[in-house]
Design an enzyme around this catalytic site. Structure first.
Site, PDB file in Angstrom:
ATOM      1  N   SER A   1      44.267  43.268  32.590  1.00  0.00           N
ATOM      2  CA  SER A   1      43.050  43.307  32.546  1.00  0.00           C
ATOM      3  C   SER A   1      42.774  43.447  34.160  1.00  0.00           C
ATOM      4  O   SER A   1      43.442  42.921  35.202  1.00  0.00           O
ATOM      5  CB  SER A   1      42.562  41.631  32.652  1.00  0.00           C
ATOM      6  OG  SER A   1      42.632  41.711  30.990  1.00  0.00           O
ATOM      7  N   GLY A   2      41.634  43.996  34.678  1.00  0.00           N
ATOM      8  CA  GLY A   2      41.138  44.366  35.885  1.00  0.00           C
ATOM      9  C   GLY A   2      42.066  45.435  36.569  1.00  0.00           C
ATOM     10  O   GLY A   2      41.457  45.893  37.515  1.00  0.00           O
TER      11      GLY A   2
ATOM     12  N   ASP B   1      31.331  43.777  33.465  1.00  0.00           N
ATOM     13  CA  ASP B   1      32.887  42.998  33.790  1.00  0.00           C
ATOM     14  C   ASP B   1      33.409  43.735  34.972  1.00  0.00           C
ATOM     15  O   ASP B   1      34.227  44.423  34.771  1.00  0.00           O
ATOM     16  CB  ASP B   1      33.826  43.213  32.545  1.00  0.00           C
ATOM     17  CG  ASP B   1      34.886  42.377  32.707  1.00  0.00           C
ATOM     18  OD1 ASP B   1      35.130  41.442  33.599  1.00  0.00           O
ATOM     19  OD2 ASP B   1      35.888  42.543  31.771  1.00  0.00           O
TER      20      ASP B   1
ATOM     21  N   GLY C   1      47.533  40.818  30.776  1.00  0.00           N
ATOM     22  CA  GLY C   1      47.817  40.993  32.219  1.00  0.00           C
ATOM     23  C   GLY C   1      47.659  42.383  32.554  1.00  0.00           C
ATOM     24  O   GLY C   1      47.748  42.405  33.612  1.00  0.00           O
TER      25      GLY C   1
ATOM     26  N   HIS D   1      36.164  38.912  34.340  1.00  0.00           N
ATOM     27  CA  HIS D   1      36.615  37.959  33.585  1.00  0.00           C
ATOM     28  C   HIS D   1      37.967  37.475  34.084  1.00  0.00           C
ATOM     29  O   HIS D   1      38.283  36.242  33.455  1.00  0.00           O
ATOM     30  CB  HIS D   1      36.695  38.576  32.019  1.00  0.00           C
ATOM     31  CG  HIS D   1      38.066  39.545  31.770  1.00  0.00           C
ATOM     32  ND1 HIS D   1      38.026  40.899  31.963  1.00  0.00           N
ATOM     33  CD2 HIS D   1      39.249  39.163  31.401  1.00  0.00           C
ATOM     34  CE1 HIS D   1      39.280  41.342  31.658  1.00  0.00           C
ATOM     35  NE2 HIS D   1      40.023  40.270  31.566  1.00  0.00           N
TER      36      HIS D   1
END
Length: 694
Positions: free
Chosen positions: A644-645, A550, A642, A495
């Protein structure tokens, strides 16, 4: 007398007479005196003592130095530094200072073999290698944020460097100088302000041997003293931390030693005495403490007061979690309608009843959940539908539903197609496969630096999470996180690169992104490796509506150079189990609170993996098998914008860190009954390996 003859004489003692890496000085002295070798000074005796431990005997061409310390800092280093020291090295530095001074030595660089039985540096508060006067013995690597720094109690110090390992490491560089003895011995005193800080002598360096200090804290009459230790480390070989008979802090008649992850103490009056004692041998980092005055009638304004003196948010009382550390926030609770009353008086969410996890601590939340008809009882007592048996899926965490079956699709499969009927066989330091493939490719999931445990700290230390990566998009700075899985590949969330925003095209262009590895502070580039992104691969099954699948892979323009602060994380096998309740860590530079700005320093938070059934309920059925929940149902700890991932990693008993999840989505940040949702790496690892060839 020839050198080899002298060495043969000095080492003619039996191995039984050599204790704790030293020969008996009286026996050795009589040997030397009887032969009266020329040019042997008394100061050379300690070096001969530890030469006696060499086997086989070596030529007496000693790596031996006599140094004079003064107020100007001087340096020395291990032989071969920084290219690497040789095996079977035996070196010694004797340092002297004037009588009214002590000796302070710090190691700006320290990197030797990680096994102290092979290579080590031992430091003594004397000129003889006597363990009763040992200051410390160290090996491994130390980051710049946690250098080894020691002080003598008098004007002499001995440093031995002994290597056996054939593995070359850079070695060390040391800096030494003389400091006034008064600075070493002066500590304690009266603290009369209503708040302040006090530390062990010379903190954050190691405290010196043979020191006694006493602080008397006096606050306003009618108030009490609260002391919170933000760092506490007094570890010593062979010391029972229940007794603390060597180095300790004494508060209100109780001695504390060892390494504490939490220590808060409260006085009974407005005066509190804190004593510190170090004996003649083995020192450590010591402590740093904050003290403050508080009103006993209202010790925690607008907060809940724990019995230990800690203040926590009122919303954390009776929420089912031991936030105080002493369970005082969970005692005498009246359970709410959405809570279950345990037999031991605790209140737990009703969602946790019969979730096959001992949430109450006494199993009362699981006691009336026996297996019914057409159910299978796992080896650990959990109940599963009968049809899970031999369905080629490991439904029981202990694998008992597949243990007697001929297939082992969900267990670890060796390269030679052998099946290992064992949970988490990968990289557990046990060769389960006949071809040893379960222990291949395990150069991952380690933290080279020796790190302090900071009590209650949430800023990550340098090198604490060496697989963490910051991804910068165009000129927007940090945008997403990622993890290092090999020298050329990063793992992140799809995402971050496939969006419904105006940047939908720009986000998927590799040249618009830069990766920063080895970063702790967003404003500092020291030791950071910047790489352009060569290719972005998002999972073809990624669903922008549900966040299923994801996951994304990023190929770097050039390989990373692994260092103390840049290391890959271990990918779990598809059969790897991360059980509910397991404590893991999520890291990133995301917002510190919902709607807040991004962090400058890398943040860390401990989260717990939440049972899949509960996860599905609290997310209203939105999770798939490619997702897992982690956090706290009470809220308060979570990943945020922030992050994310970025990785969620878990520490296994094998000593390796594995990535369990990728920060994916959640409702707000750290809200009650809204845990974070992560992409489940074990369900995506086959695709990851197929695309990267790892």
């Amino acid at each position: 007398m020839e050198q080899r003859e002298l060495h043969t004489i000095t080492c003619s003692l039996s191995r039984r007479e050599i204790e704790q890496r030293m020969c008996n000085p009286n026996i050795l002295g009589s040997f030397i005196k009887s032969y009266q070798p020329p040019n042997i000074s008394d100061s050379f005796l300690p070096f001969l003592l530890f030469l006696c431990t060499l086997s086989p005997p070596l030529s007496l061409s000693p790596c031996f130095y006599r140094l004079e310390a003064n107020t100007v800092a001087q340096r020395f280093s291990s032989p071969g530094y920084p290219k690497g020291y040789l095996p079977k090295s035996r070196c010694q530095w004797q340092i002297r200072a004037s009588e009214d001074n002590a000796i302070f030595v710090t190691f700006p660089f320290f990197h030797i073999e990680d096994d102290c039985s092979d290579d080590f540096v031992s430091i003594y508060d004397s000129l003889s290698p006597d363990d009763s006067q040992a200051i410390t013995e160290k090996c491994g690597q130390r980051p710049p944020s946690n250098p080894l720094a020691v002080t003598s109690s008098g004007n002499i110090m001995l440093i031995n460097f002994i290597t056996d390992s054939v593995v070359q490491r850079p070695g060390f560089e040391a800096e030494y100088k003389a400091i006034p003895k008064s600075k070493v011995k002066t500590c304690g005193g009266v603290l009369s302000e209503n708040k302040g800080v006090f530390t062990s002598p010379l903190y954050p360096s190691f405290y010196p041997p043979s020191v006694d200090c006493k602080w008397t804290i006096k606050v306003t009459v009618g108030k009490k003293v609260r002391v919170k230790f933000t760092m506490f480390r007094m570890k010593e070989p062979g010391v029972d931390i229940r007794v603390c008979h060597k180095d300790y802090v004494d508060v209100m008649g109780t001695k504390y030693c060892g390494e504490m992850s939490s220590l808060d103490l409260t006085s009974e009056t407005n005066v509190l005495d804190v004593s510190f004692h170090s004996d003649e041998s083995f020192t450590d980092k010591g402590f740093s403490a904050i003290y403050s005055a508080f009103d006993p009638a209202n010790p925690c304004p607008n907060k809940f007061a724990c019995a230990s003196g800690i203040c926590i948010g009122e919303e954390l009382q009776c929420d089912g979690w031991n936030d105080c550390g002493d369970m005082s926030d969970e005692m005498k609770c009246r359970c709410e309608e959405d809570q279950y009353s345990c037999d031991n008086g605790l209140c737990k969410p009703k969602l946790w009843v019969c979730d096959r996890v001992n949430d109450c601590g006494d199993w009362s939340d699981e006691k009336s959940c026996s297996c019914g008809e057409n159910e299978w009882r796992c080896g650990d007592g959990l109940c599963m539908p009968q049809d899970v048996v031999c369905d080629q899926k490991m439904d029981c965490e202990d694998g008992s539903d597949e243990a007697s079956c001929k297939t082992c699709k969900e267990f670890f499969k060796c390269m030679n197609a052998q099946c290992v009927n064992k949970v988490n066989a990968q990289c557990d330091r046990v060769n389960d496969c006949s071809d040893d493939s379960d222990e291949a490719n395990c150069a991952c999931g380690t933290r080279p630096y020796k790190l302090n445990r900071i009590v209650g700290g949430q800023n990550a230390e340098l090198g604490e999470w060496p697989w963490q990566v910051s991804l910068h998009f165009l000129t927007y700075g940090h945008t997403c996180g990622a993890s290092i899985i090999s020298a050329k590949w990063l793992l992140s969330a799809a995402h971050c690169f496939v969006t419904n925003t105006v940047f939908i095209v720009l986000n998927h262009v590799a040249s618009n992104w830069l990766s920063y590895s080895g970063m702790q502070d967003q404003y500092k580039q020291d030791g950071v490796e910047r790489r352009a992104i060569k290719k972005i691969i998002t999972n073809p099954d990624y669903n922008q509506m549900t966040f299923d699948y994801d996951v994304a892979l990023l190929e770097l323009s050039e390989p990373l150079k692994f260092t103390n602060t840049i290391q890959p994380i271990c990918l779990p096998a598809s059969s790897h189990v991360f059980p509910a309740g397991m404590s893991c860590w999520v890291t990133g530079w995301g917002a510190l609170r919902e709607g807040g700005s991004k962090a400058q320093l890398l943040q860390k938070a401990m989260v717990k993996i939440i049972n899949d059934t509960v996860c599905n309920i609290v997310t209203e059925g939105q999770v798939t098998s490619r997702m897992l929940c982690s956090g706290f149902l009470a809220g308060g700890v979570d990943a945020c914008q922030g992050d994310s991932g970025g990785p969620m990693v878990c520490f296994e008993e094998s000593g390796k860190w594995f990535q369990a999840g990728i920060v994916s989505w959640g409702e707000g940040c750290a809200r009650r009954n809204k845990p974070g949702v992560y992409s489940r790496v074990s369900k995506l690892v086959d695709w990851i390996k197929k695309e990267t060839g790892i």
